[in-house]
Design a protein around this motif. Sequence first.
Motif, PDB file in Angstrom:
ATOM      1  N   UNK A  28       0.829  -1.210   0.000  1.00  0.00           N
ATOM      2  CA  UNK A  28       0.000   0.000   0.000  1.00  0.00           C
ATOM      3  C   UNK A  28       0.862   1.258   0.000  1.00  0.00           C
ATOM      4  N   UNK A  29       0.346   2.296  -0.655  1.00  0.00           N
ATOM      5  CA  UNK A  29       0.999   3.599  -0.696  1.00  0.00           C
ATOM      6  C   UNK A  29       0.209   4.577   0.184  1.00  0.00           C
ATOM      7  N   UNK A  30       0.895   5.516   0.807  1.00  0.00           N
ATOM      8  CA  UNK A  30       0.237   6.447   1.712  1.00  0.00           C
ATOM      9  C   UNK A  30       0.761   7.856   1.515  1.00  0.00           C
ATOM     10  N   UNK A  31      -0.075   8.823   1.867  1.00  0.00           N
ATOM     11  CA  UNK A  31       0.310  10.228   1.834  1.00  0.00           C
ATOM     12  C   UNK A  31      -0.223  10.901   3.096  1.00  0.00           C
ATOM     13  N   UNK A  32       0.664  11.634   3.771  1.00  0.00           N
ATOM     14  CA  UNK A  32       0.322  12.336   5.003  1.00  0.00           C
ATOM     15  C   UNK A  32       0.559  13.835   4.819  1.00  0.00           C
ATOM     16  N   UNK A  33      -0.236  14.633   5.514  1.00  0.00           N
ATOM     17  CA  UNK A  33      -0.070  16.078   5.421  1.00  0.00           C
ATOM     18  C   UNK A  33      -0.114  16.701   6.808  1.00  0.00           C
ATOM     19  N   UNK A  34       0.768  17.670   7.022  1.00  0.00           N
ATOM     20  CA  UNK A  34       0.883  18.407   8.289  1.00  0.00           C
ATOM     21  C   UNK A  34      -0.089  19.576   8.309  1.00  0.00           C
ATOM     22  N   UNK A  35      -0.617  19.851   9.495  1.00  0.00           N
ATOM     23  CA  UNK A  35      -1.439  21.053   9.669  1.00  0.00           C
ATOM     24  C   UNK A  35      -1.187  21.637  11.065  1.00  0.00           C
ATOM     25  N   UNK A 225     -10.603   2.878   3.738  1.00  0.00           N
ATOM     26  CA  UNK A 225     -11.505   3.548   2.803  1.00  0.00           C
ATOM     27  C   UNK A 225     -11.011   3.388   1.369  1.00  0.00           C
ATOM     28  N   UNK A 226      -9.706   3.189   1.212  1.00  0.00           N
ATOM     29  CA  UNK A 226      -9.121   2.980  -0.118  1.00  0.00           C
ATOM     30  C   UNK A 226      -8.780   1.514  -0.376  1.00  0.00           C
ATOM     31  N   UNK A 227      -8.558   0.757   0.696  1.00  0.00           N
ATOM     32  CA  UNK A 227      -8.120  -0.626   0.530  1.00  0.00           C
ATOM     33  C   UNK A 227      -9.279  -1.589   0.319  1.00  0.00           C
ATOM     34  N   UNK A 228     -10.493  -1.134   0.565  1.00  0.00           N
ATOM     35  CA  UNK A 228     -11.669  -1.945   0.295  1.00  0.00           C
ATOM     36  C   UNK A 228     -12.075  -2.814   1.469  1.00  0.00           C
ATOM     37  N   UNK A 229     -13.155  -3.594   1.274  1.00  0.00           N
ATOM     38  CA  UNK A 229     -13.861  -3.815   0.003  1.00  0.00           C
ATOM     39  C   UNK A 229     -14.690  -2.604  -0.437  1.00  0.00           C
ATOM     40  N   UNK A 230     -16.016  -2.601  -0.172  1.00  0.00           N
ATOM     41  CA  UNK A 230     -16.811  -1.410  -0.474  1.00  0.00           C
ATOM     42  C   UNK A 230     -16.515  -0.327   0.549  1.00  0.00           C
ATOM     43  N   UNK A 231     -16.691   0.927   0.175  1.00  0.00           N
ATOM     44  CA  UNK A 231     -16.478   2.020   1.117  1.00  0.00           C
ATOM     45  C   UNK A 231     -17.362   1.849   2.348  1.00  0.00           C
ATOM     46  N   UNK A 232     -18.615   1.482   2.147  1.00  0.00           N
ATOM     47  CA  UNK A 232     -19.526   1.340   3.287  1.00  0.00           C
ATOM     48  C   UNK A 232     -19.066   0.262   4.255  1.00  0.00           C
ATOM     49  N   UNK A 233     -18.310  -0.712   3.768  1.00  0.00           N
ATOM     50  CA  UNK A 233     -17.837  -1.808   4.615  1.00  0.00           C
ATOM     51  C   UNK A 233     -16.417  -1.584   5.134  1.00  0.00           C
ATOM     52  N   UNK A 234     -15.839  -0.418   4.872  1.00  0.00           N
ATOM     53  CA  UNK A 234     -14.422  -0.198   5.171  1.00  0.00           C
ATOM     54  C   UNK A 234     -14.130  -0.246   6.660  1.00  0.00           C
ATOM     55  N   UNK A 235     -15.010   0.299   7.479  1.00  0.00           N
ATOM     56  CA  UNK A 235     -14.752   0.327   8.922  1.00  0.00           C
ATOM     57  C   UNK A 235     -14.803  -1.084   9.516  1.00  0.00           C
ATOM     58  N   UNK A 352      -1.053  18.640  13.863  1.00  0.00           N
ATOM     59  CA  UNK A 352      -1.397  17.262  13.534  1.00  0.00           C
ATOM     60  C   UNK A 352      -0.750  16.894  12.207  1.00  0.00           C
ATOM     61  N   UNK A 353      -0.632  15.604  11.997  1.00  0.00           N
ATOM     62  CA  UNK A 353      -0.201  15.095  10.697  1.00  0.00           C
ATOM     63  C   UNK A 353      -1.038  13.863  10.408  1.00  0.00           C
ATOM     64  N   UNK A 354      -1.883  13.944   9.394  1.00  0.00           N
ATOM     65  CA  UNK A 354      -2.854  12.889   9.136  1.00  0.00           C
ATOM     66  C   UNK A 354      -2.701  12.314   7.731  1.00  0.00           C
ATOM     67  N   UNK A 355      -3.053  11.043   7.600  1.00  0.00           N
ATOM     68  CA  UNK A 355      -3.133  10.435   6.279  1.00  0.00           C
ATOM     69  C   UNK A 355      -4.246  11.108   5.491  1.00  0.00           C
ATOM     70  N   UNK A 356      -3.932  11.514   4.263  1.00  0.00           N
ATOM     71  CA  UNK A 356      -4.938  12.137   3.399  1.00  0.00           C
ATOM     72  C   UNK A 356      -5.203  11.321   2.135  1.00  0.00           C
ATOM     73  N   UNK A 357      -4.295  10.405   1.799  1.00  0.00           N
ATOM     74  CA  UNK A 357      -4.503   9.536   0.642  1.00  0.00           C
ATOM     75  C   UNK A 357      -3.892   8.165   0.919  1.00  0.00           C
ATOM     76  N   UNK A 358      -4.497   7.154   0.336  1.00  0.00           N
ATOM     77  CA  UNK A 358      -3.961   5.797   0.384  1.00  0.00           C
ATOM     78  C   UNK A 358      -4.163   5.175  -0.988  1.00  0.00           C
TER      79      UNK A 358
END
Length: 397
Positions: A28-35, A225-235, A352-358
């Motif tokens: 998996x690839x990830x992207x984090x951003x500082x705020x 949310x990006x790794x699947x399966x469906x978005x609704x089932x991600x949690x 904070x520094x949070x993941x914004x993309x996967x």
Amino acid sequence: MPVIESLLDTDLYKFTMMQAVLHQHPGAEAEYRFRCRTPGVDLARHIDAIAAEIDRLCTLRLSDEELDYLRGLRFMKSDFVDFLALFRLQRKYVSLRPSASVPGEIELEVKGPWLHTILFEVPLLAIVNEVHFRATHGAPDEAEGLRRLHDKLERINDAVGFDDCRITDFGTRRRWSRAWHEALIPRLAAGLGEKFAGTSNVDLARRHGLVAQGTMAHEWLQAYQALGPRLRDSQVAAFEGWAREYRGDLGIALTDVIGLDAFVADFDMYFCKLFDGMRHDSGDPVAWGERLIAHLVANKVDPRGKVFVFSDGLDIDEVMRLYAHFRGRCLMSFGIGTNLTNDLGPEPLSIVMKMVRCNGQPVAKLSDSPGKTMCDDPGYLAYLRQVFGVAEVVAGG
């Protein structure tokens, strides 16, 4: 003196998540951003010092003694520790520059393989924080800091009926400095006695003989949310992935990645029985606790056997208020961060520094508190709310 001197100088949940990433999502690839949420702070003037500390951070390797410590933790697997023996953070995954749009702000981003970027968050925040306070305020006012600490310890120890109140240090990322953090930990352990449950900081736990505390953070659930399966089932998939990795260990579930309503809808009887408890990190903590007690009861689970971990901007007053409210109705633990490790007079930074993309797709945290939601794609945020039926949280709403 370098801000970070060990790769263990971070929160335990970064390693627990990293192990699960190695075993389940190594590609998996990830992207984090500082705020920086604190307005009017000029961090850009410190950019050279921050960059130098990041360079030093990327030279660190874990020692044999540190690896042996990790190997001794019951939930760490040998293949993961063997991987860590070869691991170092790579500078090429970090970009740092002055903001092109807001004077004084910085753009600090991490982008690369999730397995190789997951450990950046906490030390980067600690670096920004310490460089800022070192440059703007100099040495900490230790006398004032110790006076404030003594007042906290005195109040909690003198309170009647708080014998099994448990407090954990969660203060690595926003501490005044590493040295100040180091000075506080033995005082907390001595001053609180059995009320001190340990620290989220793995290095300090190792060197001071304390329990290292932590399970999962927002990014574990966000990534799904990006790794699947469906978005609704991600949690649900994220909780199942965690259970598959730890088989009932490290069983504290985070509830506010998509909001409490969505959490309760997904956290069915199976999860209520499987997990040891839940962690609060946004929204009204009393309403949160009442809602989860009712949810557990509805699912035929006795809340008195579950741990409610409170960790959202706590101070001693809030700890005592929440403990008094829920005493006898559930087990409780309190993670205090900034109010322990950066309470010396000057206003702490809210950073904070949070993941914004996967895997190149946007991910989001839909917080139960206004202002804590973080996502760089408004369209995705609206879609996520629609899929989970979550309304936008607004101040005063």
